[in-house]
Design a protein around this motif. Structure first.
Motif, short mmCIF file in Angstrom:
data_model
loop_
_atom_site.label_atom_id
_atom_site.label_comp_id
_atom_site.label_asym_id
_atom_site.label_seq_id
_atom_site.Cartn_x
_atom_site.Cartn_y
_atom_site.Cartn_z
N SER A 284 77.79 52.00 32.31
CA SER A 284 77.17 50.67 32.27
C SER A 284 75.66 50.88 32.18
CB SER A 284 77.53 49.86 33.51
OG SER A 284 78.93 49.72 33.63
N PRO A 285 75.16 51.34 31.04
CA PRO A 285 73.74 51.70 30.94
C PRO A 285 72.83 50.47 30.98
CG PRO A 285 75.03 52.52 29.05
CD PRO A 285 75.87 51.53 29.78
N GLU A 286 71.55 50.74 31.23
CA GLU A 286 70.53 49.70 31.13
C GLU A 286 69.76 49.91 29.83
OE1 GLU A 286 70.07 52.17 33.75
OE2 GLU A 286 71.78 51.23 34.75
N PRO A 287 69.24 48.86 29.23
CA PRO A 287 68.51 49.02 27.96
C PRO A 287 67.36 50.00 28.04
CG PRO A 287 68.98 46.71 28.38
CD PRO A 287 69.36 47.45 29.63
N ASP A 288 66.68 50.07 29.19
CA ASP A 288 65.53 50.97 29.31
C ASP A 288 65.92 52.40 29.69
OD1 ASP A 288 63.66 49.07 28.59
OD2 ASP A 288 63.34 48.39 30.65
N LEU A 289 67.18 52.66 29.84
CA LEU A 289 67.62 54.01 30.19
C LEU A 289 67.35 54.96 29.03
CD1 LEU A 289 69.18 55.71 32.36
CD2 LEU A 289 71.23 55.28 30.99
N ALA A 290 66.80 56.13 29.33
CA ALA A 290 66.57 57.14 28.30
C ALA A 290 67.90 57.77 27.90
CB ALA A 290 65.62 58.21 28.82
N PHE A 291 68.01 58.11 26.63
CA PHE A 291 69.25 58.74 26.16
C PHE A 291 69.53 60.02 26.96
CE2 PHE A 291 71.71 61.70 23.71
CZ PHE A 291 72.74 60.92 23.19
N ARG A 292 68.49 60.81 27.22
CA ARG A 292 68.68 62.04 27.98
C ARG A 292 69.34 61.74 29.33
NH1 ARG A 292 63.83 63.38 28.45
NH2 ARG A 292 63.59 65.15 27.00
N ASP A 293 68.90 60.66 29.99
CA ASP A 293 69.45 60.32 31.30
C ASP A 293 70.89 59.82 31.19
OD1 ASP A 293 67.10 61.06 32.53
OD2 ASP A 293 66.23 59.05 32.43
N LEU A 294 71.20 59.10 30.10
CA LEU A 294 72.58 58.70 29.89
C LEU A 294 73.47 59.93 29.73
CD1 LEU A 294 74.87 56.69 29.24
CD2 LEU A 294 74.12 56.76 26.84
N ALA A 295 73.02 60.91 28.94
CA ALA A 295 73.80 62.13 28.74
C ALA A 295 73.99 62.88 30.05
CB ALA A 295 73.12 63.01 27.70
N LEU A 296 72.95 62.93 30.88
CA LEU A 296 73.06 63.64 32.16
C LEU A 296 73.98 62.90 33.12
CD1 LEU A 296 69.35 64.80 32.60
CD2 LEU A 296 71.34 66.22 32.04
N ARG A 297 73.96 61.56 33.09
CA ARG A 297 74.89 60.79 33.91
C ARG A 297 76.34 61.10 33.52
NH1 ARG A 297 73.03 54.45 34.23
NH2 ARG A 297 70.99 54.74 35.24
N LEU A 298 76.58 61.10 32.22
CA LEU A 298 77.94 61.36 31.74
C LEU A 298 78.35 62.79 32.05
CD1 LEU A 298 77.78 59.45 28.35
CD2 LEU A 298 79.09 58.80 30.39
N ARG A 299 77.39 63.71 31.97
CA ARG A 299 77.70 65.11 32.32
C ARG A 299 78.13 65.19 33.79
NH1 ARG A 299 76.29 70.46 30.98
NH2 ARG A 299 75.94 71.80 32.78
#
Length: 515
Positions: A284-299
């Motif tokens: 459930s990402p936020e619009p201002d979330l960095a792609f790198r941080d999304l990838a690390l969350r999923l990792r």
């Protein structure tokens, strides 16, 4: 007789309830150019069958448990004369049905491909007919119950070894288990599981309800994946994050993507069989979330999920109706093994052959090899059009290109269309299950109710309570059917538990079958 794995049981019940057609057919083809020794290749196929006993098994339900038992006949290994239409031959073989109870659940067919004579493009006075070298295709089709993606690598390796070196030593049948769900796995999934029936594509919710006719869009992400790579995430995690980012930008505030995961261990890494599962990964990402941080969350989420990957979600959570797919979008990402050598032959493999049925709105099948990363996007044209699927492929490429320029790019800044504001139409709203059939008499309702209370271990159940609201799952259905068969002498079709999963509904079905 060996107890089936939890993954096999879940797939078996899905096939029985939904009639998924060729959705679980797994075709694989090897093309050989050169002087193939046909007898040696057929012997190699027979050696693979002997080495992997699961290919010669069928599935039998006994007293509410599913077992693998030897089939009456081994998988056929056949040679056919040259076929003038190899594509039509392959399509017909893929479409041939499997009988889960009688088998066989796999087949090998070797055939020559009729050479097409052609004229070399040279001046007229020097025309010379050219005959292409000898060509054969070996087509394997197996049911997913006994074959998975990594089994393709094992199959090619063992074929190459048997083709050049003779018979292979047999392997044991590595299945079985208690079916118990660890408390930690139940807690993990109960905290995370939520129903996400639809995926927004093109501003419209798409809801796959049944396995349907599938088409494919092929694309290559070799360059984009290499350029977008950054420290801290694997290639699979990068791909998973890119898919989540695209779906989030399409307007999916809650993204659910089912991911195919291997359950192989050091003891089963050399086995053909079903050693894989499919589990949902949420974000459930936020619009201002960095792609790198999304990838690390999923990792980080994948690290937690991997500890429980052998436990099916429906078994851990309960209350999930049997369905063709756990999520409206899914990913199969596999690193294939190195090419094998067949002396004197030039070999090409079709790693991503389609069975022409898709269970999700979108299914990304990615094969990562030494020659690059190729993706097949499977879609049902009745749910997602080819034009829309091609647009999805283009957006995935655009996300990876943006990440290559800056892994810290905000999701809102990705070069994708702004999400449309969408309100689910009535067609996308959950519907009450229809109540079918005539009412059953009180005595029959009482007998069925007693069985439900035994299986669910509950002291009281009302006749109109929904099985899935009570925590029922695929094993529950099998156990209830087994007890009804033993005590009431009736085989209740599994689809009754889809149409009317109540005591009253099942009792009515029993009454109609007795009449």
């Amino acid at each position: 007789m060996v107890l089936a794995s939890q993954a096999q049981h879940g797939m078996w019940i899905t096939e029985r309830v939904h009639g998924t057609g060729t959705a679980y057919h797994m075709p694989f083809a090897l093309w050989f150019d050169g002087p193939l020794d046909r007898e040696a290749m057929l012997a190699a196929c027979a050696s693979v069958v002997a080495r992997h006993p699961v290919l010669s098994c069928v599935f039998e339900e006994r007293d509410g448990e599913l077992h693998l038992v030897p089939a009456a006949a081994k998988p056929p290994v056949e040679f056919l004369p040259s076929v003038p239409d190899p594509e039509g031959f392959v399509e017909r073989e893929i479409a041939r049905p499997f009988d889960l109870e009688r088998g066989p659940l796999a087949r090998f067919t070797l055939t020559g491909v009729s050479p097409e004579r052609h004229v070399e493009q040279v001046p007229p006075e020097r025309h010379v007919e050219q005959v292409p070298p000898e060509r054969h295709v070996l087509l394997f089709v197996g049911h997913h119950l006994v074959f998975d993606g990594m089994s393709k690598d094992v199959l090619v390796r063992d074929l190459a070894a048997a083709y050049t070196g003779g018979p292979l030593p047999p392997l044991p049948l590595p299945y079985g288990g208690t079916g118990e769900v660890p408390a930690e796995a139940a807690a993990y999934w109960r905290e995370r599981w939520r129903e996400v029936p639809s995926v927004v594509v093109g501003g419209v919710p798409r809801t796959p309800r049944v396995a349907g006719h599938g088409e494919t869009v092929l694309f290559d992400l070799t360059r984009e994946m290499a350029a977008a790579a950054f420290d801290g995430v694997s290639r699979f995690e990068l791909f998973l994050a890119a898919v989540h980012a695209v779906l989030f930008r399409y307007g999916n505030a809650e993204v659910s993507v089912a991911v195919a995961l291997s359950t192989r261990t050091p003891e089963t890494r050399d086995h053909i069989g079903l050693f894989a599962t499919e589990l949902p990964v949420f974000s459930s990402p936020e619009p201002d979330l960095a792609f790198r941080d999304l990838a690390l969350r999923l990792r980080a989420e994948m690290r937690l999920l991997n500890a429980f990957r052998e436990v099916p979600v429906a078994r851990a959570v309960g209350g999930i109706r049997p369905r063709p797919a756990l999520a409206p979008a899914s990913i199969s990402f596999r690193r294939r093994a190195a090419d094998q050598d067949f002396p004197g032959l030039r070999v090409s493999a079709e790693w991503k052959m389609s069975n022409h049925v898709v269970r999700n709105a979108l299914h990304f099948q990615a094969v990562d090899g030494d020659d690059g990363l190729r993706v097949t996007l499977h879609h049902s044209p009745e749910i997602v059009s080819r034009e829309e699927a091609e647009r999805v492929a283009g957006h995935l490429r655009a996300v990876l290109e943006a990440v290559a320029a800056d892994p810290g790019v905000r999701l809102a800044a990705l070069p994708l269309p702004d999400a449309a504001v969408v309100t689910a139409s009535p067609a996308d709203s959950p519907k009450e299950s229809p109540r079918l059939g005539a009412a059953a008499d009180d005595e029959l309702v009482g007998q069925v109710r007693a069985i439900w209370m035994e299986v669910l271990r509950l002291d009281d159940i009302a006749p109109d309570e929904d099985l899935y609201d009570l925590g029922g799952h695929s094993l529950t259905i099998t156990q209830i059917c087994a007890r009804i068969r033993k005590r009431l002498g009736v085989d209740v079709p599994f689809d009754v538990f889809l149409d009317d999963p109540t005591i009253a509904g099942v009792a009515a079905a029993v009454g109609e079958l007795r009449a």
